[in-house]
Scaffold this motif. Structure first.
Motif, PDB file in Angstrom:
ATOM      1  N   GLY A  67     -19.501 -11.294 -12.656  1.00 51.11           N
ATOM      2  CA  GLY A  67     -20.613 -12.172 -13.618  1.00 51.11           C
ATOM      3  C   GLY A  67     -21.376 -12.943 -12.455  1.00 51.11           C
ATOM      4  O   GLY A  67     -21.729 -13.889 -12.600  1.00 51.11           O
ATOM      5  N   GLN A  68     -22.253 -12.261 -11.162  1.00 58.42           N
ATOM      6  CA  GLN A  68     -22.945 -12.834 -10.723  1.00 58.42           C
ATOM      7  C   GLN A  68     -24.756 -12.558 -11.428  1.00 58.42           C
ATOM      8  O   GLN A  68     -24.372 -11.088 -10.953  1.00 58.42           O
ATOM      9  N   GLY A  69     -25.069 -13.307 -11.546  1.00 54.71           N
ATOM     10  CA  GLY A  69     -26.449 -13.128 -12.452  1.00 54.71           C
ATOM     11  C   GLY A  69     -26.429 -13.114 -13.350  1.00 54.71           C
ATOM     12  O   GLY A  69     -27.050 -13.772 -14.481  1.00 54.71           O
ATOM     13  N   ARG A  70     -25.249 -12.399 -14.451  1.00 52.61           N
ATOM     14  CA  ARG A  70     -24.874 -12.439 -15.950  1.00 52.61           C
ATOM     15  C   ARG A  70     -23.823 -12.106 -16.139  1.00 52.61           C
ATOM     16  O   ARG A  70     -23.320 -11.763 -15.318  1.00 52.61           O
ATOM     17  N   MET A  71     -22.812 -11.893 -16.924  1.00 55.45           N
ATOM     18  CA  MET A  71     -21.807 -11.758 -17.178  1.00 55.45           C
ATOM     19  C   MET A  71     -20.931 -10.420 -16.578  1.00 55.45           C
ATOM     20  O   MET A  71     -22.435  -9.076 -17.209  1.00 55.45           O
ATOM     21  N   THR A  72     -19.631 -10.010 -16.242  1.00 57.66           N
ATOM     22  CA  THR A  72     -19.462  -8.714 -16.354  1.00 57.66           C
ATOM     23  C   THR A  72     -18.172  -8.429 -17.476  1.00 57.66           C
ATOM     24  O   THR A  72     -17.300  -9.823 -17.735  1.00 57.66           O
ATOM     25  N   LEU A  73     -18.172  -7.563 -17.803  1.00 57.63           N
ATOM     26  CA  LEU A  73     -17.203  -7.504 -18.359  1.00 57.63           C
ATOM     27  C   LEU A  73     -17.043  -6.200 -18.398  1.00 57.63           C
ATOM     28  O   LEU A  73     -17.327  -4.754 -17.744  1.00 57.63           O
ATOM     29  N   LEU A  74     -15.206  -5.874 -17.277  1.00 60.25           N
ATOM     30  CA  LEU A  74     -14.769  -4.823 -16.418  1.00 60.25           C
ATOM     31  C   LEU A  74     -14.258  -4.755 -17.112  1.00 60.25           C
ATOM     32  O   LEU A  74     -12.431  -5.246 -17.854  1.00 60.25           O
ATOM     33  N   HIS A  75     -13.734  -2.908 -17.692  1.00 64.39           N
ATOM     34  CA  HIS A  75     -13.403  -2.549 -18.564  1.00 64.39           C
ATOM     35  C   HIS A  75     -12.426  -1.525 -18.117  1.00 64.39           C
ATOM     36  O   HIS A  75     -12.741  -0.966 -16.831  1.00 64.39           O
ATOM     37  N   GLU A  76     -11.854  -0.819 -18.832  1.00 67.64           N
ATOM     38  CA  GLU A  76     -11.044   0.428 -18.570  1.00 67.64           C
ATOM     39  C   GLU A  76      -9.879  -0.134 -17.442  1.00 67.64           C
ATOM     40  O   GLU A  76     -10.093   0.749 -16.223  1.00 67.64           O
ATOM     41  N   TYR A  77      -9.119  -1.328 -17.877  1.00 65.84           N
ATOM     42  CA  TYR A  77      -7.736  -1.641 -16.495  1.00 65.84           C
ATOM     43  C   TYR A  77      -6.703   0.031 -16.407  1.00 65.84           C
ATOM     44  O   TYR A  77      -6.924   0.177 -17.015  1.00 65.84           O
ATOM     45  N   PRO A  78      -7.053  -0.050 -15.698  1.00 64.04           N
ATOM     46  CA  PRO A  78      -5.656   1.115 -15.339  1.00 64.04           C
ATOM     47  C   PRO A  78      -4.443   1.191 -16.525  1.00 64.04           C
ATOM     48  O   PRO A  78      -3.247   0.051 -16.807  1.00 64.04           O
ATOM     49  N   ALA A  79      -3.804   2.545 -16.768  1.00 64.97           N
ATOM     50  CA  ALA A  79      -2.769   2.248 -17.734  1.00 64.97           C
ATOM     51  C   ALA A  79      -1.551   2.022 -16.706  1.00 64.97           C
ATOM     52  O   ALA A  79      -0.803   0.405 -17.560  1.00 64.97           O
ATOM     53  N   PRO A  80      -1.650   1.289 -15.623  1.00 68.67           N
ATOM     54  CA  PRO A  80      -0.221   0.829 -14.880  1.00 68.67           C
ATOM     55  C   PRO A  80      -0.632  -0.565 -15.146  1.00 68.67           C
ATOM     56  O   PRO A  80       0.558  -1.022 -15.559  1.00 68.67           O
ATOM     57  N   GLU A  81      -1.505  -1.415 -15.746  1.00 64.36           N
ATOM     58  CA  GLU A  81      -2.098  -2.954 -16.080  1.00 64.36           C
ATOM     59  C   GLU A  81      -2.242  -2.952 -17.664  1.00 64.36           C
ATOM     60  O   GLU A  81      -3.538  -4.257 -17.713  1.00 64.36           O
ATOM     61  N   SER A  82      -1.806  -2.072 -18.850  1.00 63.42           N
ATOM     62  CA  SER A  82      -2.350  -2.297 -19.300  1.00 63.42           C
ATOM     63  C   SER A  82      -1.549  -3.461 -20.823  1.00 63.42           C
ATOM     64  O   SER A  82      -2.567  -3.482 -21.536  1.00 63.42           O
ATOM     65  N   ALA A  83      -0.405  -3.739 -19.866  1.00 67.75           N
ATOM     66  CA  ALA A  83      -0.302  -4.975 -20.473  1.00 67.75           C
ATOM     67  C   ALA A  83       0.101  -4.648 -22.389  1.00 67.75           C
ATOM     68  O   ALA A  83       1.040  -3.587 -22.598  1.00 67.75           O
ATOM     69  N   LEU A  84      -0.463  -4.819 -22.745  1.00 69.91           N
ATOM     70  CA  LEU A  84      -0.037  -4.981 -24.097  1.00 69.91           C
ATOM     71  C   LEU A  84      -1.566  -4.046 -25.158  1.00 69.91           C
ATOM     72  O   LEU A  84      -1.389  -4.132 -26.462  1.00 69.91           O
ATOM     73  N   ALA A  85      -1.898  -3.346 -24.503  1.00 73.13           N
ATOM     74  CA  ALA A  85      -3.420  -2.257 -24.792  1.00 73.13           C
ATOM     75  C   ALA A  85      -2.903  -1.098 -24.686  1.00 73.13           C
ATOM     76  O   ALA A  85      -1.623  -0.937 -24.084  1.00 73.13           O
ATOM     77  N   ARG A  86      -3.451  -0.243 -25.659  1.00 71.19           N
ATOM     78  CA  ARG A  86      -3.053   0.817 -25.782  1.00 71.19           C
ATOM     79  C   ARG A  86      -4.356   1.632 -25.225  1.00 71.19           C
ATOM     80  O   ARG A  86      -4.961   1.598 -24.532  1.00 71.19           O
ATOM     81  N   LEU A  87      -3.725   2.803 -24.301  1.00 72.40           N
ATOM     82  CA  LEU A  87      -3.827   3.623 -23.371  1.00 72.40           C
ATOM     83  C   LEU A  87      -5.067   4.892 -23.725  1.00 72.40           C
ATOM     84  O   LEU A  87      -5.518   4.846 -25.678  1.00 72.40           O
ATOM     85  N   ALA A  88      -6.188   4.801 -23.291  1.00 77.33           N
ATOM     86  CA  ALA A  88      -7.284   5.257 -23.958  1.00 77.33           C
ATOM     87  C   ALA A  88      -7.388   6.893 -23.936  1.00 77.33           C
ATOM     88  O   ALA A  88      -6.632   7.504 -23.869  1.00 77.33           O
ATOM     89  N   GLY A  89      -7.868   7.152 -25.397  1.00 77.41           N
ATOM     90  CA  GLY A  89      -7.900   8.696 -26.155  1.00 77.41           C
ATOM     91  C   GLY A  89      -7.840   9.919 -25.073  1.00 77.41           C
ATOM     92  O   GLY A  89      -8.186  10.494 -25.257  1.00 77.41           O
ATOM     93  N   ASN A  90      -9.434   9.408 -24.301  1.00 80.08           N
ATOM     94  CA  ASN A  90     -10.225  10.579 -23.493  1.00 80.08           C
ATOM     95  C   ASN A  90      -9.488  10.462 -22.245  1.00 80.08           C
ATOM     96  O   ASN A  90      -9.683  11.566 -21.251  1.00 80.08           O
ATOM     97  N   ASP A  91      -8.223   9.614 -21.537  1.00 78.63           N
ATOM     98  CA  ASP A  91      -8.345   9.458 -20.253  1.00 78.63           C
ATOM     99  C   ASP A  91      -6.266   8.823 -20.336  1.00 78.63           C
ATOM    100  O   ASP A  91      -7.142   7.314 -20.644  1.00 78.63           O
ATOM    101  N   PRO A  92      -5.838   8.771 -19.986  1.00 82.29           N
ATOM    102  CA  PRO A  92      -3.785   8.317 -20.420  1.00 82.29           C
ATOM    103  C   PRO A  92      -4.081   7.667 -18.708  1.00 82.29           C
ATOM    104  O   PRO A  92      -3.399   6.380 -19.244  1.00 82.29           O
ATOM    105  N   ARG A  93      -4.678   8.107 -17.591  1.00 83.78           N
ATOM    106  CA  ARG A  93      -5.128   7.309 -16.266  1.00 83.78           C
ATOM    107  C   ARG A  93      -5.324   5.679 -16.898  1.00 83.78           C
ATOM    108  O   ARG A  93      -5.403   4.731 -16.152  1.00 83.78           O
ATOM    109  N   VAL A  94      -5.772   5.423 -18.217  1.00 84.48           N
ATOM    110  CA  VAL A  94      -6.755   4.057 -18.030  1.00 84.48           C
ATOM    111  C   VAL A  94      -6.255   3.796 -19.463  1.00 84.48           C
ATOM    112  O   VAL A  94      -6.354   4.312 -20.457  1.00 84.48           O
ATOM    113  N   SER A  95      -6.503   2.587 -20.148  1.00 77.96           N
ATOM    114  CA  SER A  95      -6.537   1.710 -20.663  1.00 77.96           C
ATOM    115  C   SER A  95      -7.335   0.758 -21.608  1.00 77.96           C
ATOM    116  O   SER A  95      -8.591   0.634 -20.992  1.00 77.96           O
TER     117      SER A  95
END
Length: 344
Positions: free
Chosen positions: A224-252
């Motif tokens: 978020g320096q200069g402009r805001m940052t969208l940090l996405h595709e959190y790793p699966a162990p940190e998915s919390a209440l999110a579904r896993l990504a359909g193309n890669d079970p390592r991320v959510s």
């Protein structure tokens, strides 16, 4: 020290509070224009949430027959709002009072306002776009051109940077994060080996502990320096209440929004598998018991609602933090009407 209601002391924060009111009105206008319904859900809950490191105040209620039972002050309105999705609501938001025990600082309050909203039938990219639009709306309402905090600046009107967590770890810590995930599970030893050059790794740190240390010390300050940052595709162990990504079970399908190194929002493509949600909660409560000697009950109505709710995406935003950046304050205390109880 004078009391917080001393007129001279209070006058110093009054301009920030005026901007808070303008921002609140603008946010409501934004959601109304998008077809959302504003809802109000109960503060007292059977379960305050089932995250390892969040702690909730508790209270006891007495029924008419004298029976006493425990209730928790919610850490988020998430459980209640998802029950409304299961009931048939499709676009809802709430400006909710929430509570976090063991938290206090320039960016933390034990009682604060959370802005949370959900879109049924929409991908999580839709609420990612909402999140940036809400931040820009707040800045516009406050008459602010640039967010500034602790020497960092971010243009809330510029297109946000989109960065995966794996890209951020590689760029700012030199760690190939996905190589330490097998299936949807983190390999603690693999991450420890590559992270030791960046952070101190304790013998009892698990994968998530090491991940959090790297994120906090090396990644978040750069976002978020200069402009805001969208940090996405959190790793699966940190998915919390999110579904896993359909193309890669390592991320959510989880993301966070940052401005000036400050986390403003946390959102998900929502998990609708009640069995998987129960498994995650039970694992989290086992770990909470191990670390803190406490566990929170599972909200069985919520788990039933997870299985009944439609595909949806949602996000929770720290409203006071947003106001702080938009109003030009340097501490969260400056943008709340009153300090926490018992504080001067």
């Amino acid at each position: 020290m004078t009391s917080w209601w001393d007129r001279n002391r209070y006058a110093d924060k009054r301009p920030f509070l005026e901007k808070r009111a303008l921002i609140t009105d603008r946010i409501r206008q934004f959601f109304k224009a998008e077809g959302f319904v504003e809802v109000e859900t109960p503060v007292l809950q059977v379960s305050p949430g089932n995250e390892i490191h969040l702690h909730a105040p508790t209270t006891e209620l007495t029924a008419g027959d004298g029976t006493r039972f425990r209730r928790y002050l919610r850490t988020s309105p998430e459980f209640a709002l998802k029950k409304l999705l299961a009931a048939g609501e499709d676009r809802i938001f709430e400006l909710a009072r929430v509570f976090r025990d063991r938290e206090r600082g320039d960016l933390h309050l034990p009682e604060f306002t959370m802005l949370e909203w959900y879109r049924a039938g929409s991908p999580y990219t839709a609420v990612m776009a909402d999140t940036c639009a809400v931040a820009a709306s707040a800045a516009d309402a406050a008459g602010t051109k640039v967010f500034a905090f602790r020497g960092r600046t971010a243009d809330p009107f510029a297109e946000a940077e989109r960065l995966t967590v794996a890209e951020a770890f590689s760029r700012y810590a030199g760690i190939e994060l996905l190589a330490t995930i097998e299936g949807s599970q983190g390999n603690r030893d693999a991450l420890a080996q590559v992270a030791r050059r960046a952070v101190r790794v304790a013998d009892d740190d698990d994968w998530s502990d090491i991940f959090s240390k790297v994120l906090t010390e090396h990644v978040e300050p750069k976002l978020g320096q200069g402009r805001m940052t969208l940090l996405h595709e959190y790793p699966a162990p940190e998915s919390a209440l999110a579904r896993l990504a359909g193309n890669d079970p390592r991320v959510s399908e989880r993301f966070e929004l940052y401005a000036c190194g400050v986390e403003l929002a946390n959102g998900f493509g929502e998990l609708t598998d009640a069995v998987e949600q129960r498994r995650r909660f039970e694992m989290a409560m086992d770990e909470k018991q191990r670390r803190y000697g406490e566990r929170y009950p599972l909200d069985e109505d919520f788990l039933a609602a997870v299985g009944a709710m439609p595909a949806a995406s949602g996000v929770a935003m720290g409203f006071d933090r947003l106001v702080m950046l938009a109003a030009g304050a340097i501490r969260i205390d400056q943008v709340v009407w009153m300090p926490p109880s018992a504080e001067a």
